[in-house]
Design a protein around this motif. Structure first.
Motif, short mmCIF file in Angstrom:
data_model
loop_
_atom_site.label_atom_id
_atom_site.label_comp_id
_atom_site.label_asym_id
_atom_site.label_seq_id
_atom_site.Cartn_x
_atom_site.Cartn_y
_atom_site.Cartn_z
N VAL A 78 67.84 -46.59 -10.01
CA VAL A 78 67.61 -45.19 -10.35
C VAL A 78 68.67 -44.69 -11.33
O VAL A 78 68.35 -44.02 -12.32
N ALA A 117 66.21 -38.56 -10.30
CA ALA A 117 64.87 -38.86 -9.81
C ALA A 117 64.12 -37.58 -9.45
O ALA A 117 64.72 -36.54 -9.17
N VAL A 165 60.26 -40.95 -6.99
CA VAL A 165 60.53 -41.62 -5.72
C VAL A 165 59.48 -41.18 -4.70
O VAL A 165 59.22 -39.98 -4.54
N TYR A 200 61.12 -45.57 -1.97
CA TYR A 200 62.42 -45.62 -1.30
C TYR A 200 62.40 -46.62 -0.15
O TYR A 200 63.35 -47.40 0.03
#
Length: 824
Positions: free
Chosen positions: A101, A114, A214, A272
């Motif tokens: 990320v 994100a 995400v 995630y």
């Protein structure tokens, strides 16, 4: 006869259900062409069907494709035990997630690391706290589909405010229409909702310069929705899977999406929980002890912690498909150790709030499948025909005896009805989904008359239909064409629209009726089937993969029973000339048909380029030649069949240019020479059984049909040719279910593109008329064609067939040499 009040909604008890099933079965068995049958009512277990579940994960054996071994363990648990290391290798660690990320954010110069999809439910709330704890700068996004829990929305507002998080909520004005379409196509609301969510979030992330989205998808969802197809096909390599998923994601959005240019190249979706192995218990414990602002929503579906309409999908899917759509992802959570079997059972067996579900169905506009006036939508009729009777005829016969509300939604032809100790083994019956069973819509008498009165298929089409049957549904051929420089999407759509308007073959579906297959009346034109596909950011290898995936998606949209039989994609390539990916059902065009289609498309493009409107001459399906009065004789000889059950393989043989020229100028058509060479290679000697060969000659020199051929490999070339040539005038009928060898002669493919035309082939091996793709009903097979002055033969089949390829090449050489000597 059981009487069910048409206006009385409510559940049925097992005895009523079985009486209904028997009533329909009696009507089926009273129809003489039906040898056996079984009717299944979906969504309610009857006493004669005890629940069978995997002893390890609790997977319901009624879930399609599930097989229990002798110890009661499901096939997915067996696969996981054998490939646990490979499956788990796809998942990583949180440190890897943070690195990915941050690297993407730094490279993009983004204000945020994100964009989190934040629903206010337990999973996404936990993710938000972890991202903040890890020091990531996050923006959050909520898609309000109109049925989000009020408590979940309050969670979103209070938590983002307390954490100082910038938050955006968006919705779609037409989301109810999206839900309706998703229920009609997928029996689920989640498919349509997730697509809207991803489209909106990708556009938002692109506009704000955020390179990573995400999600809070669980590992069970990740496996079931993204990885299981690879695992079932023996692919466990992480890098290869990731690359194919990325290609598929871009095609998924580019075909039929409104995302602006460049979005998918700049925004990546990252899960995630792919990088965190936290369990459900861990999440609940964290939220209970460490998050004072989060409240567990009560006004939700039982498989969701944020959404009410989720129950609608569960309710419809269970009633109309007969199984729970969350069964597979939830059982993966059990295999991975993230959920106990008892917890999974509790999640999947909790009943929905019927009153609330029916209210939401009313808002969407989807008819409640639990209404007794919709009983037929919950039934599947499995039947064994005596003489290949069509499903439409079976339905009509039953409709004459039963009320409309009892007519089953699905009609599935099977070879036999599985029984154990005299009782139907319902779990051994195939999935009644539209993709695996014949789904018929009620027809008006006018529509039915139009189908029955339609012209008969040509001999070549009939051969395809008889040999392929329902497996032919998605069979297609594709060409990748170079368009003239400057051709825009609007021009391509207008040209394809004119082609559809004037070429009825592209809109003429096929139906099976008494006496065989018929062509129906040409279907009306709905949306012009031209998608937009941007490959300008891909290199050559990546572009090829994107186009392969796109061709498969376009092929899946073809419908031989409804039409249209063509799909296309306009391919943008940056500064290079655009291309057109054309996918046509195999029934719609032989080689002369392709020549006419390409000529028409080229003419339309020229007219549009000159500033006019495209006007082509009408072309209707050509009538089939008059059938012989005598039916083909039944083939009584031994059938050629592969000796082994091993996998199929391919082989290409090429005859040199000199011998090809000699073969072409001979008195015998090339298709006859190829048939004789193949037959000679497969005939052991004098007195050997004939080879049943299904011949389809696209040049028209031979009538299509099934022939019993023999050619002594020791005979002189002229004798072998003459023997086969004579036999190719006497068609035979193979026994039902017989394995026959198929021969397609495509003719000279160089004739497809006349000099000076606006369309040119790209030479793509993935999009070539030689290689049809989709279901493979014609294996084993040989495909012959001329290109570049050479004769090519492509063999597909078991090892012993490929062994014959060299012998056939030698036979063709002898035929060509014979012609050369004659000319000399």
């Amino acid at each position: 006869m059981t009487t069910i009040p048409a206006d009385t909604p409510g559940s049925l008890d097992p005895e009523q259900i079985r009486l209904l099933e028997r009533q329909i079965e009696d009507a089926l068995l009273d129809y003489e062409p039906i040898a056996d049958c079984a009717v299944v009512f979906h969504g309610t277990a009857v006493e004669s069907v005890p629940a069978e579940r995997c002893t390890r994960c609790g997977m319901d054996a009624g879930y399609p494709g599930t097989v229990l071994d002798q110890d009661g363990v499901c096939d997915l648990c067996v696969m996981y035990a054998a490939h646990e290391k490979g499956i788990l290798s796809y998942f990583g660690e949180v440190d890897e997630f943070v690195r990915l990320v941050r690297e993407r954010a730094e490279a993009a110069g983004s204000e945020y690391d994100a964009l989190l999809l934040f629903s206010g439910g337990k999973d996404s709330t936990y993710v938000l706290h972890q991202l903040v704890r890890l020091g990531l700068k996050v923006m959050t996004f909520t898609f309000d589909n109109g049925f989000i829990s009020r408590t979940a929305l309050d969670n979103v507002e209070s938590i983002t405010k307390a954490l100082g998080i910038e938050h955006v909520t968006l919705t779609r004005a037409d989301q109810n229409r999206v839900f309706l379409q998703s229920l009609q196509q997928n029996k689920s609301v989640c498919n349509g909702c997730f697509r809207s969510l991803l489209d909106l979030s990708n556009q938002l992330a692109h506009e704000r310069g955020i390179p990573s989205i995400v999600t809070g998808l669980s590992r069970g969802q990740i496996i079931d929705e993204r990885l299981l197809w690879f695992y079932r096909n023996g692919e466990f390599e992480r890098e290869r899977i990731e690359h194919q998923l990325e290609v598929g994601r871009k095609v998924y959005h580019q075909v039929g999406s409104s995302l602006s240019d460049g979005v998918l190249d700049r925004v990546e979706v990252i899960d995630y929980y792919r990088y965190s192995g936290v369990t459900k218990d861990d999440i609940r414990a964290y939220l209970t002890s460490g998050e004072s602002l989060w409240s567990a929503p009560k006004d939700t579906g039982f498989c969701s912690s944020n959404c009410m309409i989720n129950d609608v999908g569960v309710y419809v899917h269970k009633l109309e498909r007969g199984f729970h759509n969350y069964e597979s992802p939830t059982r993966w959570e059990v295999r991975l150790g993230h959920l106990s079997q008892d917890e999974a059972d509790a999640e999947l067996r909790t009943p929905v709030n019927i009153g609330r579900v029916r209210s939401m169905l009313g808002k969407i506009g989807y008819t409640d499948p639990g209404d007794r006036r919709q009983l037929g939508r919950r039934m599947t009729a499995y039947y064994v025909p005596r003489d290949g009777v069509a499903a439409a005829d079976v339905r009509d016969a039953v409709a004459a005896r039963l009320p409309e509300i009892l007519l089953p939604e699905y009609w599935v032809e099977v070879a036999r009805i599985p029984r154990t100790a005299g009782s139907v083994d319902r779990r051994a019956l195939p999935d009644p989904a539209p993709e695996s069973g014949k789904r018929l819509e009620p027809q008006s008498s006018g529509a039915a008359d139009a189908v029955t009165a339609g012209p008969a298929p040509t001999a070549a089409q009939r051969l395809l239909l008889d040999q392929g049957g329902d497996a032919l549904a998605g069979r297609a051929r594709a060409l990748l064409l170079e368009l003239p420089a400057g051709t825009d999407l609007d021009t391509a759509k207008k040209a394809v629209l004119e082609l559809l308007l004037r070429h009825e073959t592209l809109r003429t579906p096929f139906e099976r009726h008494e006496g065989g297959w018929r062509r129906a009346a040409a279907a009306p034109i709905g949306q012009v089937p031209v998608a937009r596909l941007d490959v300008s950011k891909h290199d050559g290898a990546q572009e090829s993969k994107v186009l392969r995936v796109a061709a498969e998606r376009l092929r899946a949209r073809l419908d031989m029973s409804r039409g249209p039989l063509v799909q296309a994609a306009y391919v943008e390539r940056g500064g290079d000339a655009p291309r057109l990916l054309l996918v046509v059902h195999e029934l719609a065009a032989d080689l002369p048909g392709w020549q006419r289609l390409l000529a028409g498309l080229g003419s339309a493009l020229r007219q549009l380029a000159d500033g006019g409107r495209a006007v082509l001459a009408d072309e209707r399906p050509r009538p089939a030649p008059a059938a012989d009065e005598a039916a083909p004789a039944a083939y009584a000889g031994a059938l050629w069949a592969p000796r082994s059950g091993g996998p199929t393989a391919t082989h290409r043989a090429v005859l040199d240019a000199e011998r090809t020229a000699a073969l072409v100028r001979g008195d015998v058509p090339v298709a006859v020479a190829v048939a004789a060479a193949v037959t000679r290679a497969l005939t052991a000697g004098p007195g050997a059984p004939a080879v049943p060969l299904a011949v389809s000659d696209h040049t028209g020199a031979l009538a299509a049909g099934l022939f019993a051929l023999t050619a002594d490999p020791q005979a002189a070339p002229d004798a072998a040719l003459n023997q086969v040539r004579a036999l190719l005038t006497v068609p035979v009928a193979a026994p039902s279910g017989a394995t026959v060898l198929r021969l397609d002669h495509l003719g000279d493919l160089d004739l497809l593109f006349p000099e000076g035309g606006p369309l040119r082939p790209t030479g793509s091996a993935d999009h070539d008329l030689v290689a049809p793709f989709g279901p493979q009903p014609h294996i084993p097979a040989v495909v012959s064609h001329l290109r570049g002055g050479r004769l090519h033969l492509d063999w597909t089949g078991p090892a012993e067939l490929l062994e014959a390829a060299e012998a056939a090449s030698r036979a063709l050489t002898s035929f060509a040499d014979m012609n050369g000597e004659g000319a000399a």
